[in-house]
Design a protein around this motif. Structure first.
Motif, short mmCIF file in Angstrom:
data_model
loop_
_atom_site.label_atom_id
_atom_site.label_comp_id
_atom_site.label_asym_id
_atom_site.label_seq_id
_atom_site.Cartn_x
_atom_site.Cartn_y
_atom_site.Cartn_z
N ILE A 126 0.86 -1.20 0.00
CA ILE A 126 0.00 0.00 0.00
C ILE A 126 0.89 1.25 0.00
CG2 ILE A 126 -2.01 -1.05 1.12
CD1 ILE A 126 -1.07 0.45 3.73
N ALA A 127 2.18 1.06 -0.31
CA ALA A 127 3.13 2.18 -0.17
C ALA A 127 3.16 3.02 -1.44
CB ALA A 127 4.51 1.63 0.17
N ARG A 128 3.91 2.59 -2.42
CA ARG A 128 4.01 3.29 -3.70
C ARG A 128 4.45 2.27 -4.75
NH1 ARG A 128 1.46 6.92 -2.45
NH2 ARG A 128 1.88 9.14 -2.49
N GLY A 129 4.02 2.51 -5.99
CA GLY A 129 4.58 1.76 -7.09
C GLY A 129 6.08 1.99 -7.11
N GLY A 130 6.84 0.96 -7.51
CA GLY A 130 8.29 1.11 -7.54
C GLY A 130 8.96 0.56 -6.30
N ILE A 131 8.19 0.39 -5.21
CA ILE A 131 8.76 -0.26 -4.02
C ILE A 131 8.93 -1.74 -4.32
CG2 ILE A 131 8.34 -0.84 -1.58
CD1 ILE A 131 8.83 2.13 -1.87
N VAL A 132 8.01 -2.27 -5.16
CA VAL A 132 8.08 -3.68 -5.58
C VAL A 132 8.44 -3.73 -7.06
CG1 VAL A 132 6.71 -5.78 -5.90
CG2 VAL A 132 6.36 -4.37 -3.87
N ASP A 133 9.28 -4.68 -7.42
CA ASP A 133 9.54 -4.96 -8.84
C ASP A 133 8.35 -5.80 -9.33
OD1 ASP A 133 10.30 -6.14 -11.23
OD2 ASP A 133 12.37 -6.50 -10.60
N ASP A 134 7.40 -5.13 -9.98
CA ASP A 134 6.13 -5.79 -10.33
C ASP A 134 6.34 -6.98 -11.29
OD1 ASP A 134 4.73 -4.09 -8.71
OD2 ASP A 134 3.93 -2.84 -10.32
N ALA A 135 7.31 -6.86 -12.20
CA ALA A 135 7.55 -7.97 -13.14
C ALA A 135 8.05 -9.20 -12.36
CB ALA A 135 8.58 -7.56 -14.18
N ALA A 136 8.97 -8.98 -11.43
CA ALA A 136 9.49 -10.10 -10.63
C ALA A 136 8.38 -10.69 -9.75
CB ALA A 136 10.65 -9.62 -9.76
N LEU A 137 7.50 -9.83 -9.25
CA LEU A 137 6.40 -10.32 -8.41
C LEU A 137 5.45 -11.19 -9.24
CD1 LEU A 137 4.75 -10.43 -5.80
CD2 LEU A 137 3.64 -8.29 -6.50
N ALA A 138 5.15 -10.76 -10.46
CA ALA A 138 4.24 -11.56 -11.30
C ALA A 138 4.82 -12.96 -11.52
CB ALA A 138 4.00 -10.85 -12.63
N VAL A 139 6.13 -13.05 -11.73
CA VAL A 139 6.77 -14.36 -11.92
C VAL A 139 6.64 -15.18 -10.63
CG1 VAL A 139 8.97 -15.54 -12.32
CG2 VAL A 139 8.39 -13.50 -13.66
N ALA A 140 6.93 -14.55 -9.49
CA ALA A 140 6.87 -15.28 -8.20
C ALA A 140 5.45 -15.78 -7.92
CB ALA A 140 7.37 -14.39 -7.07
N LEU A 141 4.45 -14.99 -8.30
CA LEU A 141 3.06 -15.40 -8.06
C LEU A 141 2.68 -16.55 -9.00
CD1 LEU A 141 1.43 -11.88 -7.68
CD2 LEU A 141 1.60 -13.62 -5.87
N ARG A 142 3.10 -16.40 -10.26
CA ARG A 142 2.74 -17.44 -11.24
C ARG A 142 3.38 -18.78 -10.87
NH1 ARG A 142 0.37 -16.58 -15.73
NH2 ARG A 142 1.08 -14.45 -16.07
N GLU A 143 4.63 -18.70 -10.41
CA GLU A 143 5.35 -19.93 -10.07
C GLU A 143 5.10 -20.36 -8.62
OE1 GLU A 143 9.43 -19.22 -11.19
OE2 GLU A 143 8.89 -19.14 -13.33
N ARG A 144 4.19 -19.65 -7.95
CA ARG A 144 3.81 -19.98 -6.56
C ARG A 144 5.01 -19.99 -5.63
NH1 ARG A 144 -2.00 -19.97 -6.20
NH2 ARG A 144 -2.59 -20.13 -8.35
N ARG A 145 5.96 -19.09 -5.91
CA ARG A 145 7.09 -18.99 -4.98
C ARG A 145 6.65 -18.26 -3.72
NH1 ARG A 145 11.28 -16.44 -8.61
NH2 ARG A 145 10.87 -17.59 -10.52
#
Ligand code: DGY
Length: 331
Positions: free
Chosen positions: A238-257
């Motif tokens: 809930i902070a700001r965009g850019g605090i998370v690498d959204d592309a890396a997060l999408a991969v981690a979510l898809r691969e259930r890491r």
């Protein structure tokens, strides 16, 4: 006496624009047009003050194009749209809206955590799509909130509000990481324990990001940090965009890491990384953490009060910088 001229850069509550008109010559934007940086600069060329939201960038080029501008009042607690150093050097006051949104935003952080951990939007989509034909023992089984470990990165006022909700309301164990450690009395009120970022990522069941955006906090969570989290963990931003690498997060979510994420803010918003739109285990909301009617009114009122106090010579109420008096632009 001529009134100072101000620009209200986005649509806001009409009665608050009317209140501003009692003090200023106001150019408003009731149609809520999103102006380009060049259009914004052209409109500010003859203005003494500006009422902005987080979507207008205030930088050195704009300040050069707006030689009369003396104050920019942001209707947001975050002010990463300001180049604060450039504003200070140019003698321009910046203000934000702290405190008035703390509890509302903490409520939302907790709501997003619960929706994410208990898979609420994913299960609602399934139901609405007519896919619910029978109950089953593991249908949308998520993770518990009560009794789990909440890791908060960024322990300002909102982080503390979330910690109190977790510790006192849900019996969570709260660990936090922050640039500086809280005073002992605040740690006790929040029932929160200071840990390293590495320990937080490795032990938290739910990681909550409430850290302000800066070059130093860019990609606080990237592929390496996601790899340190538990596979069962949730991540809430809930902070700001850019605090998370959204592309890396999408991969981690898809691969259930990691198990799931709840995101209210995005890199490049209002655009959202396309891969986040297709993974099921993410709850997405359009930057609404402070969006209740009373709180948005309080934010707009505080931004307006900052402009009024400044031009009445009382000083800004909630300044984010301290321009040197000799640098300050003549009022
Ligand atoms: C804030 O106040 O910073 C919120 O994110 C709204 O922009």
């Amino acid at each position: 006496m001529t009134k100072p001229r101000i620009l209200v850069a986005r649509a806001i509550f009409p009665d608050i624009v009317d209140r501003l008109r009692q003090h200023f010559e106001v150019e408003a934007n009731p149609e809520d047009v999103i102006w380009s940086p060049a259009e914004l600069a052209a409109r500010l060329a003859d203005k003494d003050g500006a009422f902005t939201t987080g979507s207008q960038r205030i930088d050195a080029d704009l300040l050069t194009a707006a030689p009369r501008l003396k104050i920019v009042a942001n209707m947001a607690v975050g002010y990463n749209n300001f180049d604060v150093d450039a504003m200070t050097a140019a003698g321009v006051q910046g203000t934000n809206t702290p405190d008035v949104l703390t509890e509302t935003t903490a409520d939302f952080g907790f709501a997003l955590l619960m929706a994410t951990a208990r898979r609420m939007t994913e299960s609602e989509h399934y139901l609405r799509a007519g896919q619910w034909t029978k109950w089953s023992y593991d249908m949308f089984a998520g993770s518990d909130i009560h009794g789990s470990t909440l890791g908060i990165i960024g322990m300002g006022r909102i982080g503390q509000g979330i910690a109190k909700r977790g510790a006192h309301g849900f019996g969570m164990k709260v660990v936090y990481h922050n640039r500086s450690r809280l005073a002992a009395n605040l740690e006790a009120e929040c029932k929160a324990t200071y840990v390293s970022k590495e320990e937080l990522l490795a032990t938290a069941d739910h990681v909550m990001l409430v850290v302000p955006y800066s070059a130093a906090s860019h990609h606080t969570i990237g592929a390496a940090e996601l790899a340190q989290m538990k596979p069962s963990a949730t991540l809430i931003n809930i902070a700001r965009g850019g605090i998370v690498d959204d592309a890396a997060l999408a991969v981690a979510l898809r691969e259930r890491r990691i198990a799931a994420a709840g995101l209210d803010v995005f890199e490049g918003e209002p655009s959202v990384h396309p891969d986040l739109l297709t993974v099921p285990n993410v709850v997405l909301t359009p930057h609404i953490a402070s969006a209740t009617v009373p709180t948005r009114r309080a934010m707009a009122d505080l931004a307006a009060d900052n402009l009024i106090a400044f031009f009445e010579g009382r000083g800004a109420l909630t300044p984010v910088n301290t321009p040197a008096p000799e640098a300050a632009r003549a009022r």
